[in-house]
Write a protein that holds these residues in place. Structure first.
Motif, PDB file in Angstrom:
ATOM      1  N   VAL A   1      -3.841  11.619   9.466  1.00 19.00           N
ATOM      2  CA  VAL A   1      -3.850  10.456   8.569  1.00 19.00           C
ATOM      3  C   VAL A   1      -2.991   9.338   9.138  1.00 19.00           C
ATOM      4  CG1 VAL A   1      -3.257   9.668   6.255  1.00 19.00           C
ATOM      5  CG2 VAL A   1      -4.290  11.912   6.566  1.00 19.00           C
ATOM      6  N   LEU A   2      -1.808   9.687   9.639  1.00 19.37           N
ATOM      7  CA  LEU A   2      -0.929   8.664  10.206  1.00 19.37           C
ATOM      8  C   LEU A   2      -1.539   8.018  11.443  1.00 19.37           C
ATOM      9  CD1 LEU A   2       2.583  10.349   9.838  1.00 19.37           C
ATOM     10  CD2 LEU A   2       1.625   8.475   8.482  1.00 19.37           C
TER      11      LEU A   2
ATOM     12  N   ILE B   1       0.829  -1.209   0.000  1.00 17.74           N
ATOM     13  CA  ILE B   1       0.000   0.000   0.000  1.00 17.74           C
ATOM     14  C   ILE B   1       0.861   1.256   0.000  1.00 17.74           C
ATOM     15  CG2 ILE B   1      -1.687   1.305   1.346  1.00 17.74           C
ATOM     16  CD1 ILE B   1      -2.834  -1.351   2.282  1.00 17.74           C
ATOM     17  N   GLY B   2       1.971   1.225   0.753  1.00 18.91           N
ATOM     18  CA  GLY B   2       2.866   2.387   0.758  1.00 18.91           C
ATOM     19  C   GLY B   2       3.496   2.639  -0.592  1.00 18.91           C
TER      20      GLY B   2
ATOM     21  N   ALA C   1       0.239  19.522   7.705  1.00 19.56           N
ATOM     22  CA  ALA C   1      -0.798  19.729   8.713  1.00 19.56           C
ATOM     23  C   ALA C   1      -1.752  18.547   8.780  1.00 19.56           C
ATOM     24  CB  ALA C   1      -1.565  21.023   8.413  1.00 19.56           C
ATOM     25  N   ALA C   2      -2.046  17.933   7.623  1.00 17.67           N
ATOM     26  CA  ALA C   2      -2.972  16.800   7.612  1.00 17.67           C
ATOM     27  C   ALA C   2      -2.294  15.461   7.883  1.00 17.67           C
ATOM     28  CB  ALA C   2      -3.689  16.728   6.261  1.00 17.67           C
ATOM     29  N   ALA C   3      -0.968  15.428   7.842  1.00 15.67           N
ATOM     30  CA  ALA C   3      -0.249  14.162   8.002  1.00 15.67           C
ATOM     31  C   ALA C   3      -0.462  13.505   9.360  1.00 15.67           C
ATOM     32  CB  ALA C   3       1.235  14.380   7.737  1.00 15.67           C
TER      33      ALA C   3
ATOM     34  N   LEU D   1      -2.339   4.110  11.606  1.00 19.11           N
ATOM     35  CA  LEU D   1      -1.709   3.314  12.658  1.00 19.11           C
ATOM     36  C   LEU D   1      -2.747   2.611  13.520  1.00 19.11           C
ATOM     37  CD1 LEU D   1       0.938   2.512  14.040  1.00 19.11           C
ATOM     38  CD2 LEU D   1       0.733   4.563  15.462  1.00 19.11           C
ATOM     39  N   THR D   2      -3.861   3.290  13.794  1.00 23.29           N
ATOM     40  CA  THR D   2      -4.939   2.663  14.579  1.00 23.29           C
ATOM     41  C   THR D   2      -5.504   1.443  13.867  1.00 23.29           C
ATOM     42  OG1 THR D   2      -5.505   4.812  15.535  1.00 23.29           O
ATOM     43  CG2 THR D   2      -7.165   3.073  15.681  1.00 23.29           C
ATOM     44  N   VAL D   3      -5.776   1.588  12.575  1.00 22.43           N
ATOM     45  CA  VAL D   3      -6.328   0.461  11.808  1.00 22.43           C
ATOM     46  C   VAL D   3      -5.329  -0.688  11.738  1.00 22.43           C
ATOM     47  CG1 VAL D   3      -7.155  -0.259   9.538  1.00 22.43           C
ATOM     48  CG2 VAL D   3      -7.880   1.937  10.474  1.00 22.43           C
TER      49      VAL D   3
END
Length: 395
Positions: A198-199, A121-122, A193-195, A203-205
């Motif tokens: 999203v991270l 995915i990355g 700012a949005a990173a 990471l939670t998932v």
């Protein structure tokens, strides 16, 4: 006193003499079907009470449903990663179970699987990030070049609009200058700012999926142990295993079908010399998880991309037409043939479910709506009293 002496007159009572304490209205003939007035007057009261209880139960059920929907909307930031991780864990569990049968530890199989998925995915996100940002930056210029191509269509409409305004106002309509289009630009600061958000979500998932793969069977086993009766335990285990198998089969099969669709779309766009075919193929793959709406959205995007990049009308609309033909074949022949009739859901139920979860959770809700509906259908088929739901949503 002798036994032959007559009894006193006060002690003699005959059956013909009614009791003074019993009123004549309460004495009913033998074999009579007529109920006494108190019982007859009590029947409407019992019916009314049952009707009131049903009304109260309906009102309370409606309020409970509204409260649940409000709660789901209120805590959607926590529920969306949890639901997504649960479906990914169910879908990937057969792969980890295969490793267990090969005498590999569950943590090892889950770690290798998650690392492989994250790497894939990355790599895909890194390859598609540059074309996507390029389209965002070039959108204003592309739109300015796209507007003159539609002048042949818009000029008759503008003339009719001016004539109508002249007739209504009694004078020549004043030409209104079109508003200037705001420049669309994404800076590095916006990305930074949005990173973090999203991270954190990613990471939670990832962590939830990892722990579901390792400890998911233990959680299900402990849930089954709560059931008191052995017969109910056996039934619960059968339900959980069958739902786990069928949901995993559905999610993996749908993912493979959508990946194939995205690959075919990218190849078709490459043959037609459309810029960035991998980007549009990936969009088609992700959007196809939303039935009907995803195909319509991708077709519209490809139509706009074709009109922006090609001058001839036939060459411009050809990508959208070919993609529409591919999706029609996939949706009406390939997917029903592979998934079978058991997993098919009514289009009306799908659209209603999409509207509901799209309203509650937005785009993530629309992406998760069909897996949730399919899982709810499989559960309802096996739970007593809920077969009506499975019958209503089945195609």
């Amino acid at each position: 006193m002798s036994t032959l002496d007559p009894l006193p007159e006060q002690a003699v009572k005959t059956d013909e003499t009614p009791s003074p304490s019993a009123p004549e209205s309460d004495v009913l003939p033998i074999g009579s079907d007529v109920l006494p007035p108190p019982a007859r007057s009590g029947l409407p009261t019992a019916r009314g009470m049952r009707r009131n209880i049903k009304t109260i139960r309906f009102v309370l059920s409606t309020l409970l449903l509204l409260a649940v929907l409000y709660t789901i909307t209120l805590i959607k930031v926590m529920l969306i990663p949890l639901v997504l991780a649960a479906f990914l864990g169910v879908a990937l569990n057969p792969i980890v179970a295969l490793g267990t049968r090969l005498r590999l530890p569950r943590w090892f199989s889950a770690s290798v699987l998650m690392l492989g998925l994250m790497a894939g995915i990355g790599a895909g996100a890194a390859a598609l990030a540059q074309p996507a940002l390029g389209w965002f930056h070039d959108a204003p210029a592309a739109l300015r070049n796209f507007v003159p191509k539609l002048k042949g269509i818009t000029q008759p409409l503008e003339a009719a609009s001016r004539a109508t305004q002249s007739l209504v106002a009694g004078q020549a309509a004043v030409r209104v200058q079109p508003p200037r289009q705001a420049a669309v630009a994404i800076t590095a600061w916006d990305v930074l700012a949005a990173a973090p958000k999203v991270l954190a979500a990613v990471l939670t998932v990832v962590l939830l999926v990892f722990f579901f793969l390792i400890y998911g069977d233990d959680l299900l086993r402990r849930l089954v142990e709560i059931v008191p009766n052995f017969r109910h335990k056996k039934h619960a285990v059968a339900i959980v295993r069958s739902i786990q198998t069928e949901v995993s089969h559905y999610i993996l099969t749908t993912a493979l079908i959508n990946m194939t669709l995205g690959t075919l779309t990218a190849g078709m766009l490459w043959l037609l010399h459309v810029p960035d075919p991998l980007l549009w193929g990936s969009i088609a793959m992700i959007a196809n998880f939303i039935p009907y709406v995803g195909a319509i959205t991708t077709t519209t995007i490809l139509l706009l991309v074709g009109l922006i990049n090609f001058r001839e009308l036939g060459q411009a609309v050809l990508p959208a037409v070919l993609f529409a033909c591919i999706t029609v074949v996939e949706g009406n022949m390939i997917t029903p043939m592979i998934l079978g009739r058991r997993m098919r859901v009514s289009p009306v139920a799908i659209l209603i479910w999409l509207l509901l979860w799209g309203f509650l959770w937005g785009i993530p809700g629309a992406l998760l709506a069909v897996p949730m509906l399919t899982s709810a259908k499989l559960i309802a088929e096996r739970v007593r009293g809920w077969q009506w739901f499975a019958l209503m949503v089945q195609r």
